[in-house]
Write an enzyme that holds these catalytic residues in place. Sequence first.
Site, mmCIF file in Angstrom:
data_model
loop_
_atom_site.group_PDB
_atom_site.id
_atom_site.type_symbol
_atom_site.label_atom_id
_atom_site.label_comp_id
_atom_site.label_asym_id
_atom_site.label_seq_id
_atom_site.Cartn_x
_atom_site.Cartn_y
_atom_site.Cartn_z
ATOM 1 N N HIS A 148 -50.378 -45.448 -22.757
ATOM 2 C CA HIS A 148 -51.326 -44.329 -22.629
ATOM 3 C C HIS A 148 -52.754 -44.823 -22.420
ATOM 4 C CE1 HIS A 148 -51.865 -44.412 -27.181
ATOM 5 N NE2 HIS A 148 -53.078 -44.057 -26.855
ATOM 6 N N ASP A 204 -44.636 -47.613 -25.842
ATOM 7 C CA ASP A 204 -46.000 -47.344 -25.374
ATOM 8 C C ASP A 204 -46.797 -48.633 -25.094
ATOM 9 O OD1 ASP A 204 -48.414 -46.165 -24.810
ATOM 10 O OD2 ASP A 204 -48.445 -44.879 -26.572
ATOM 11 N N SER A 229 -55.621 -47.606 -30.757
ATOM 12 C CA SER A 229 -54.480 -47.728 -29.849
ATOM 13 C C SER A 229 -54.564 -49.029 -29.078
ATOM 14 C CB SER A 229 -54.454 -46.571 -28.865
ATOM 15 O OG SER A 229 -53.815 -45.490 -29.458
HETATM 16 N N1 ARG Z 1 -51.485 -39.594 -30.263
HETATM 17 C C1 ARG Z 1 -51.803 -40.828 -29.612
HETATM 18 C C2 ARG Z 1 -53.341 -41.028 -29.576
HETATM 19 O O1 ARG Z 1 -54.060 -40.259 -30.106
HETATM 20 C C3 ARG Z 1 -51.190 -40.931 -28.258
HETATM 21 C C4 ARG Z 1 -51.751 -40.003 -27.248
HETATM 22 C C5 ARG Z 1 -51.123 -40.096 -25.881
HETATM 23 N N2 ARG Z 1 -49.892 -39.377 -25.762
HETATM 24 C C6 ARG Z 1 -49.748 -38.030 -25.517
HETATM 25 N N3 ARG Z 1 -48.547 -37.528 -25.464
HETATM 26 N N4 ARG Z 1 -50.742 -37.212 -25.303
HETATM 27 O O2 ARG Z 1 -53.964 -41.474 -28.695
HETATM 28 N N1 ASP Z 2 -53.278 -42.680 -30.510
HETATM 29 C C1 ASP Z 2 -54.607 -43.063 -31.006
HETATM 30 C C2 ASP Z 2 -55.376 -43.862 -29.954
HETATM 31 O O1 ASP Z 2 -55.186 -43.677 -28.767
HETATM 32 C C3 ASP Z 2 -54.481 -43.824 -32.280
HETATM 33 C C4 ASP Z 2 -54.580 -42.926 -33.472
HETATM 34 O O2 ASP Z 2 -55.299 -41.924 -33.437
HETATM 35 O O3 ASP Z 2 -53.948 -43.285 -34.476
HETATM 36 O O4 ASP Z 2 -56.286 -44.588 -30.254
#
Ligand code: ARG
Ligand code: ASP
Length: 716
Positions: A85, A219, A651
Amino acid sequence: MRKIITLLIASVIFSLSVQAKEGMWIPILLEKYNMEEMQQMGFKLTAEDIYSVNQACMKDAVIIFGRGCTGELISDQGLIITNHHCGFDAIQKHSSIENDYLTEGFWAKDRSQELTNDNLSVTFLKRIEDVTGQVLRGVTDDMEGRTDTIQKNIDALIKKATEGTHYKANIKPFFHGNQYFLSVNEVYNDIRLVGAPPSAIGKFGGDTDNWMWPRHTGDFSLFRIYADKDNNPAAYSKDNVPYKPLKHFPISLKGVKEGDFTMVFGYPGTTEEYAPSYHLKMITEKVNPELIDIRTKKLDIIKKYQIKDPAVRIQYASKAASISNSWKRWIGEIKGLDKLNAIDKKENFETHFQRWANENSKQYANLLNEYRASYQTYGDYRLAYSYITEAIFRNGMEAVQTSRNFYQLKNAYKKDTLDLEQIKRIKTDLEKKLTSFYKDYHQPIDKEMTVTILSMFKERIDPQFHPEIYTRINKKYKGNISKFVDHLFAKTIFADPQASLSFAKNFSAKDIKKLEKDPAYILYHSFYDAYKLKILDNYNALSAKIEELNRKYMAAQMKFQPDTTFYPDANFTLRVSYGKVKGYAPKDGVIFKNHTTLNGIIEKDNPNIYDYRVPQKLKDLYEKKDFGQYESQGTVPVCFVATNHTTGGNSGSPVVNANGELIGINFDRAWEGVMSDLMFNPEQCRNITLDIRYVLFLIDKFAGASYLIDEMTLVK
Ligand code: ARG
Ligand code: ASP
């Protein structure tokens, strides 16, 4: 006596927040604050192994990837790994119908096939330094022009720190402006895409599984840093060579088990751990419930059309993902704070704090009152500000938003002497922008969104912030928003790709009028004016006031609890978090294990659910049990959870074991613990890590890119 009791109670109340595992620590202060505890928890290396200016160390293998992620070096030939991502934009930009790398994945067969990326950089930290004294030179607590003086000092220090070098530097406030640290950085700009799994692996589980445990998302993506022949940063050139890092992470194939030490080393973005109860109340009772509501509606509308048409599903996939990400986190955050009784806890703390201030520290006695007064109005402004953002700045009314893109062109034509070269450039850029925008534009969605957004804004936001346009809607359309939107979409140029593109191509001075009369353009400006004239100044002033209170309250809390070791809120500087591999109990009657495996991917496999389609090749490998050296207990480990305190920006961060060997890549948090940005709960807060063995298995067995494995340093 009363004082002692107060302190005792306060330390009991806050014993939760000073638990060993909470915190994002400053690398140069590890020896002072953390090393003893880290070693007790199992860490086998020293503070110098993590951060040193005298020897190559872990920090030399950690990078800021792009603008908001972390990444790390995994070979001595500049190979880096981050999340899928995080590499998503780069992968998408290289994707087309013929070469659909998002769907199919991408694997360079050798160096010559790696793909270059405009506007992608990685940033190394060269050193950090406490510059508090210099930044606050000549600054007193309540002086006039305080921020200007600080800014001047900062500018001078940055200049001095980078003079005669190609380094960049920044100075950021820590503890809300009670301390300042300088970071000196080196930025590389020739970054090439090396590999990425198909989205069915890299985004497996999609928004359904996002922020959730148990998780099975692969990921990750791979890039390579290129440098000039002297190993220095250079713009892209075919003569550039792979960067030779001072340090890269060895990779452990041994895996982890419950209770093992883990450490996360990366760039957490923002947390607000020391905010007063008023802030939590505003977020959980006033602002976020509204933002959740409007995004729920947005997502419902998109979903409705996506189900009807697979082409629309693709068009709106990335928009839906970005709307959904914070939406889902906000929901979890409110639940998590509720479960923690976070507001009660804060209020309790504040009662004791107030008593202490009244008795011992009069200068802080009025702080909480001032907070209360500020938050009373700040909440309204923050809600209006966020709502306008939802309406016209981010995934809002799309045609309306697009009309803004003609602004530059209009201004170019308003000049006395026309700069034809400039106009040509603007037009080319605009056409590019429009083409890529309309590729993913579905008018019925936009129309329904526009009605919904306008209606909700009217209903939910205090009339003092309403844009002028509502007066018109009331007069001309008797307040009927649907009718107004029907008319708008019938009349505007910007809901139609062809009309819009040819308007851009053939634009000339006489079209300025036409633009200014376009109903989408008028609507945009009406909202923008409300934002500029009714919201922004007060919003900024109140934010500044609260920042000032935060600075004082932070200092006060440190004096109130002199025996507590505080960590600074996240501010996108390099930090260390440490904890242990640990499952958790998300709710009554349920216990989650600490890891998932390939078996779970096969269990989730469902060709009828987009998020759960497992690529055939992965199923074949599973059937044949072709797991190679990445096997553990008859399968391949996929993800694990641990108690490290992380947030957005972490991330892509390296997750290492007690020996400093890479065991995984951080990519998310578990839903029950996402309130960790405001209050950490060691029982429920878990960071989610992609197990490095799944990564290597995919590179080797799935992609057949074993030459990449050969570059790495494996510890078996
Ligand atoms: N929750 C994770 C973060 O905050 C991954 C986000 C990307 N994935 C998604 N399905 N939107 O960045
Ligand atoms: N998914 C988040 C990021 O892209 C990480 C988190 O919020 O734990 O940095």
